[in-house]
Write a protein that holds these residues in place. Structure first.
Motif, PDB file in Angstrom:
ATOM      1  N   TYR A 237       0.844  -1.178   0.000  1.00 47.36           N
ATOM      2  CA  TYR A 237       0.000   0.000   0.000  1.00 47.36           C
ATOM      3  C   TYR A 237       0.893   1.245   0.000  1.00 47.36           C
ATOM      4  CZ  TYR A 237       1.119   0.874   4.853  1.00 47.36           C
ATOM      5  OH  TYR A 237       1.789   1.132   6.001  1.00 47.36           O
ATOM      6  N   LYS A 238       0.306   2.336  -0.455  1.00 46.85           N
ATOM      7  CA  LYS A 238       1.049   3.572  -0.529  1.00 46.85           C
ATOM      8  C   LYS A 238       0.128   4.708  -0.136  1.00 46.85           C
ATOM      9  CE  LYS A 238       2.179   4.883  -4.613  1.00 46.85           C
ATOM     10  NZ  LYS A 238       2.875   4.789  -5.880  1.00 46.85           N
TER      11      LYS A 238
ATOM     12  N   MET B   5      -4.639   9.170  -0.916  1.00 48.57           N
ATOM     13  CA  MET B   5      -5.053   7.939  -1.564  1.00 48.57           C
ATOM     14  C   MET B   5      -4.284   6.738  -1.030  1.00 48.57           C
ATOM     15  SD  MET B   5      -7.315   9.247  -3.540  1.00 48.57           S
ATOM     16  CE  MET B   5      -7.741   7.905  -4.664  1.00 48.57           C
TER      17      MET B   5
ATOM     18  N   GLU C 293      -3.105   2.900  -2.280  1.00 51.19           N
ATOM     19  CA  GLU C 293      -2.926   2.054  -3.462  1.00 51.19           C
ATOM     20  C   GLU C 293      -2.566   0.644  -2.998  1.00 51.19           C
ATOM     21  OE1 GLU C 293       0.623   1.929  -6.425  1.00 51.19           O
ATOM     22  OE2 GLU C 293      -0.801   3.420  -7.198  1.00 51.19           O
TER      23      GLU C 293
ATOM     24  N   THR D  12      -1.825  -3.291  -4.282  1.00 54.34           N
ATOM     25  CA  THR D  12      -1.473  -4.114  -5.440  1.00 54.34           C
ATOM     26  C   THR D  12      -1.401  -5.583  -5.038  1.00 54.34           C
ATOM     27  OG1 THR D  12      -0.221  -2.337  -6.500  1.00 54.34           O
ATOM     28  CG2 THR D  12       0.290  -4.600  -7.176  1.00 54.34           C
TER      29      THR D  12
ATOM     30  N   THR E 115      -4.248  -3.623  -9.420  1.00 55.27           N
ATOM     31  CA  THR E 115      -4.041  -2.519  -8.488  1.00 55.27           C
ATOM     32  C   THR E 115      -5.341  -1.755  -8.294  1.00 55.27           C
ATOM     33  OG1 THR E 115      -1.712  -2.243  -9.108  1.00 55.27           O
ATOM     34  CG2 THR E 115      -2.788  -0.364  -8.079  1.00 55.27           C
TER      35      THR E 115
ATOM     36  N   THR F 162      -6.897   1.747  -6.398  1.00 48.85           N
ATOM     37  CA  THR F 162      -6.578   3.025  -5.767  1.00 48.85           C
ATOM     38  C   THR F 162      -7.864   3.655  -5.268  1.00 48.85           C
ATOM     39  OG1 THR F 162      -4.752   3.322  -7.334  1.00 48.85           O
ATOM     40  CG2 THR F 162      -5.423   5.249  -6.061  1.00 48.85           C
ATOM     41  N   TYR F 163      -7.854   4.118  -4.007  1.00 50.84           N
ATOM     42  CA  TYR F 163      -9.065   4.686  -3.416  1.00 50.84           C
ATOM     43  C   TYR F 163      -8.681   5.657  -2.305  1.00 50.84           C
ATOM     44  CZ  TYR F 163      -8.124   1.137   0.157  1.00 50.84           C
ATOM     45  OH  TYR F 163      -7.527   0.362   1.112  1.00 50.84           O
TER      46      TYR F 163
END
Length: 316
Positions: free
Chosen positions: A86-87, A101, A103, A105, A129, A131-132
């Protein structure tokens, strides 16, 4: 204690802590979340100790205090997992906000499950992936690259999944989207509820939209824009989320792509003759790659050679 020159706002800390908990929940780390709820005072203490150890730098980094606070909490409690990454986007001097956000994967060979801030559940297939936002505001929007199955929590706001060639708008439903950038088609399969599928046109805008009912599927040709809607047995297209592989009249070329994503391997097929052969098969007991290849090759004019992460399909 924190140095008196450093502004310590308990309410601000609580807001940061809540946002961080949401992030941890989002990547399905419930044990860690519970630990934070149970031991909040300990987290305060440990965090202060870390900050005190860096007091010599406080004047140089004063404007970044809030971001460091949030990051410190995350570092105290988040550990690497084998199946997600996650990022979190944090700019200098900002508290985690609705605009930040997450992210997630799922690498090849892994199926990952994520709980979104509204309690919707998304299952990601290998090589996908999602993203939210850390928190949903007045609407719920996520972006998908790859394949995902969505079990959307129903509320009064629209949920939108955006992919490269299509977006899907729902209120509360269950559906799958297969939208890998290197696939020929984008496929949307609806199990429950209703969906408005909106293709993205050549100019980047959105079309009028196509309404799907349960047990219907939309296939969009990514190159030509051609759209086909059909009735299907949805389990044949969404059971991958439960570890089931269904090959219904598929070519070896199509199957190879699915196996590469499932088992994180590279499959090389020697000839077009083998590549275009069609198969009907079902694997629902957690079969290994070798077991699948053994069954597919039965009474077929090919064999396979496995070398590390590469599978060579050659003629007998």
């Amino acid at each position: 204690m924190i140095d008196k020159d450093t502004k310590y706002d308990t309410n601000e800390f609580e807001k940061i802590l809540i946002d961080t908990l949401r992030v941890i929940n989002a990547i399905r780390y419930p044990e860690t979340t519970q630990q934070m709820n149970d031991d909040k005072e300990e987290i305060h203490m440990r965090l202060e100790q870390k900050i005190n150890a860096k007091t010599a730098l406080k004047h140089k980094h004063k404007t970044r205090f809030k971001s460091l606070y949030a990051v410190a909490i995350a570092l105290l409690v988040i550990f690497p997992t084998a199946y997600t990454a996650y990022k979190i986007g944090i700019r200098s001097g900002e508290r985690i906000s609705l605009q930040n956000m997450v992210e997630v994967t799922a690498p090849y060979g892994i199926i990952a499950r994520i709980t979104l801030p509204d309690s919707s559940i998304v299952t990601l297939n290998g090589g996908s992936t999602l993203t939210y936002p850390v928190l949903f505001d007045n609407d719920r929007q996520v972006n998908l690259s790859g394949e995902g199955f969505f079990d959307i929590a129903k509320n009064n706001t629209t949920f939108t999944v955006s992919a490269t060639h299509i977006s899907a708008k729902v209120l509360g439903t269950r559906f799958g989207i297969k939208a890998y950038d290197d696939d020929r088609n984008t496929i949307l399969t609806l199990e429950e509820g209703c969906i408005r599928a909106i293709p993205v046109n050549e100019n980047g805008g959105e079309g009028e939209g196509i309404l799907l009912r349960p047990e219907q599927q939309l296939i969009l040709n990514n190159e030509t824009g051609e759209i086909h809607r059909q009735s299907v047995n949805t389990q044949e297209y969404t059971s991958w989320k439960d570890g089931v592989l269904t090959f219904k009249n598929m070519t070896w070329d199509e199957i190879a792509i699915i196996l590469e994503r499932r088992f994180n391997v590279n499959i090389h097929i020697a000839s077009d003759k083998i590549r275009n052969e069609r198969y009907v098969a079902l694997f629902k007991h957690g079969e290994s790659l070798e077991q699948i290849l053994d069954k597919l090759s039965h009474k077929r004019p090919w064999k396979y050679i496995k070398c590390n992460d590469t599978i060579e399909i050659i003629e007998n």
